[in-house]
Design an enzyme around this catalytic site. Structure first.
Site, PDB file in Angstrom:
ATOM      1  N   HIS A 249       0.571   1.600  21.268  1.00 54.57           N
ATOM      2  CA  HIS A 249       0.469   1.333  19.819  1.00 54.57           C
ATOM      3  C   HIS A 249       1.653   0.526  19.274  1.00 54.57           C
ATOM      4  CE1 HIS A 249       2.473   5.462  18.661  1.00 54.57           C
ATOM      5  NE2 HIS A 249       3.274   4.672  19.331  1.00 54.57           N
TER       6      HIS A 249
HETATM    7  C1  SAM Z   1       7.717   4.745  21.307  1.00 50.84           C
HETATM    8  S1  SAM Z   1       8.644   4.953  22.741  1.00 50.84           S
HETATM    9  C2  SAM Z   1       7.766   6.211  23.609  1.00 50.84           C
HETATM   10  C3  SAM Z   1       8.625   6.921  24.596  1.00 50.84           C
HETATM   11  C4  SAM Z   1       7.929   8.097  25.313  1.00 50.84           C
HETATM   12  N1  SAM Z   1       6.780   7.672  26.048  1.00 50.84           N
HETATM   13  C5  SAM Z   1       7.573   9.157  24.298  1.00 50.84           C
HETATM   14  O1  SAM Z   1       6.418   9.304  23.926  1.00 50.84           O
HETATM   15  O2  SAM Z   1       8.516   9.836  23.853  1.00 50.84           O
HETATM   16  C6  SAM Z   1       8.276   3.491  23.659  1.00 50.84           C
HETATM   17  C7  SAM Z   1       9.002   3.367  24.976  1.00 50.84           C
HETATM   18  O3  SAM Z   1       8.676   2.085  25.553  1.00 50.84           O
HETATM   19  C8  SAM Z   1       9.843   1.567  26.146  1.00 50.84           C
HETATM   20  N2  SAM Z   1       9.741   0.102  26.234  1.00 50.84           N
HETATM   21  C9  SAM Z   1       9.762  -0.780  25.209  1.00 50.84           C
HETATM   22  N3  SAM Z   1       9.660  -2.032  25.668  1.00 50.84           N
HETATM   23  C10 SAM Z   1       9.574  -1.940  27.017  1.00 50.84           C
HETATM   24  C11 SAM Z   1       9.444  -2.917  28.046  1.00 50.84           C
HETATM   25  N4  SAM Z   1       9.376  -4.215  27.750  1.00 50.84           N
HETATM   26  N5  SAM Z   1       9.357  -2.476  29.322  1.00 50.84           N
HETATM   27  C12 SAM Z   1       9.424  -1.142  29.607  1.00 50.84           C
HETATM   28  N6  SAM Z   1       9.537  -0.174  28.664  1.00 50.84           N
HETATM   29  C13 SAM Z   1       9.621  -0.581  27.382  1.00 50.84           C
HETATM   30  C14 SAM Z   1      10.939   2.000  25.203  1.00 50.84           C
HETATM   31  O4  SAM Z   1      12.211   1.921  25.821  1.00 50.84           O
HETATM   32  C15 SAM Z   1      10.507   3.419  24.876  1.00 50.84           C
HETATM   33  O5  SAM Z   1      10.981   4.342  25.817  1.00 50.84           O
END
Ligand code: SAM
Length: 340
Positions: A249
């Site tokens: 999302h």
């Molecule tokens: C909204 S958080 C959700 C974290 C976890 N899944 C939770 O529900 O607590 C989104 C996650 O996506 C990771 N993320 C964002 N961009 C990314 C990328 N380009 N590659 C890998 N991970 C990424 C962020 O570091 C973060 O940990």
């Protein structure tokens, strides 16, 4: 409620929260929720002045959380009240120590406040040093992942409730939790998932946080970390399942679709994808209000609640089959890569 009434309440929102916090702290909601309870009994039990309590209950009634169930003309103390089912638990969630609303309130939303028009025109944005997406430096990474972990309760509950379905007959299952935060979800799931190994896939800057979570939980040998950028590279292979929890999302539909395509490409036949986030409905949109507002100033984060059907369409478009929706406080969509 009419627009006029709603706006009056919104304008007085800070006072409404004061009323609610007071009712929660005094224990009034505990008495009101089973209800009905007479105002006279309430004021006696809690040693409150009846006429003053009457006004507080009027405030709760107009917010829509309390209803009057009986009234004898002229007899203030005989008015009966009952709280709407679920009020006490909701008040605890929103105002209690684990409130995600309080957590979100710590973000620098005030940078946008009063500047929405110029933000909407593109003349002003959230300053990068206040908040960037993805988080820009160690301080932002740490604060963001801590805040995400604080809101994991319903997600952990849903995975745990479906443990039998998710992990059964899958001894030695290898799960890649894509965008898996600081590893808290993985660490909380592993005790109830014997034989399962979980690697958190996240930006390399998050690795120290995952290491810390691993050290704090008794799962060192089954929780790993794979650093990478899912926008820039394919997803790693050799996993039986991949999960996206509150990840898709964050991105516009074409990016979400690409991520699902990368998942499909990385999995073998029979491999599964799990999507778990707040699928769009009126309640969840309300809980998402903070992010909808705050991220108006952050173009790199889409913040788009989608419904289950939209994800089902995307999953089918990239080739997944056997789409199931597992129930819980938040649902999990599970789909399988079919044989060719
Ligand atoms: C909204 S958080 C959700 C974290 C976890 N899944 C939770 O529900 O607590 C989104 C996650 O996506 C990771 N993320 C964002 N961009 C990314 C990328 N380009 N590659 C890998 N991970 C990424 C962020 O570091 C973060 O940990």
């Amino acid at each position: 409620m009419t627009p006029r009434a709603l706006m009056s309440l919104l304008f007085n929102g800070t006072k409404a929260i004061d009323v609610l916090q007071t009712a929660l702290d005094l224990g009034l909601l505990d008495a009101l929720e089973p209800g009905p309870v007479r105002l006279g009994d309430l004021s006696e039990r809690f040693e409150l002045v009846p006429l003053r309590l009457y006004k507080l209950l009027d405030c709760l009634e107009c917010i829509g959380l309390v209803e009057r169930v009986s009234q004898t003309p002229g007899e203030l103390c005989d008015v009966g009240y009952r709280a709407i089912a679920g009020t006490r638990l909701a008040a605890l969630e929103v105002l209690g120590p684990t409130s995600i609303e309080r957590d979100r309130d710590r973000y620098p939303w005030a940078s946008l406040h009063g500047r929405l028009a110029e933000t909407l025109r593109g003349d002003f944005s959230m300053p990068g040093e206040a908040f960037s997406w993805p988080p820009a430096d160690e301080t932002q990474v740490t604060a963001f992942e801590r805040s995400m972990a604080a809101g994991l309760g319903p997600f952990i509950e849903t995975f745990q409730a479906n443990a039998e379905r998710l992990w059964r007959d899958r001894g030695n299952l290898r799960l890649l939790d894509v965008g898996g935060g600081d590893g808290t979800l993985a660490a909380r799931l592993l005790p109830g998932a014997p034989g399962v190994m979980i690697d958190v896939y996240n930006l390399p800057a998050v690795q120290p946080l995952v290491n810390k979570v691993r050290d704090e939980h008794d799962c060192a040998d089954r929780l790993g970390f794979v650093g990478g950028d899912f926008l820039a590279e394919p997803l790693p292979t050799a996993y039986d399942a991949m999960s996206f929890v509150r990840v898709l999302h964050d991105w516009p539909a074409p990016v979400a679709l690409t991520l699902l395509q990368k998942t499909f490409d990385a999995l073998d036949t029979g491999g599964r994808v799990m999507i778990c986030e707040e699928f769009r409905n009126a309640d969840r949109l309300a809980k998402q209000f903070f992010w909808s507002y705050f991220l108006i100033g952050v173009d790199s984060c889409s913040s788009m609640l989608r419904d289950v059907e939209q994800y089902a369409d995307m999953l089918m478009a990239v080739g997944f089959a056997d789409i199931e929706v597992l129930p819980g406080p938040v649902e999990i969509i599970v789909a399988t890569k079919p044989s060719a």
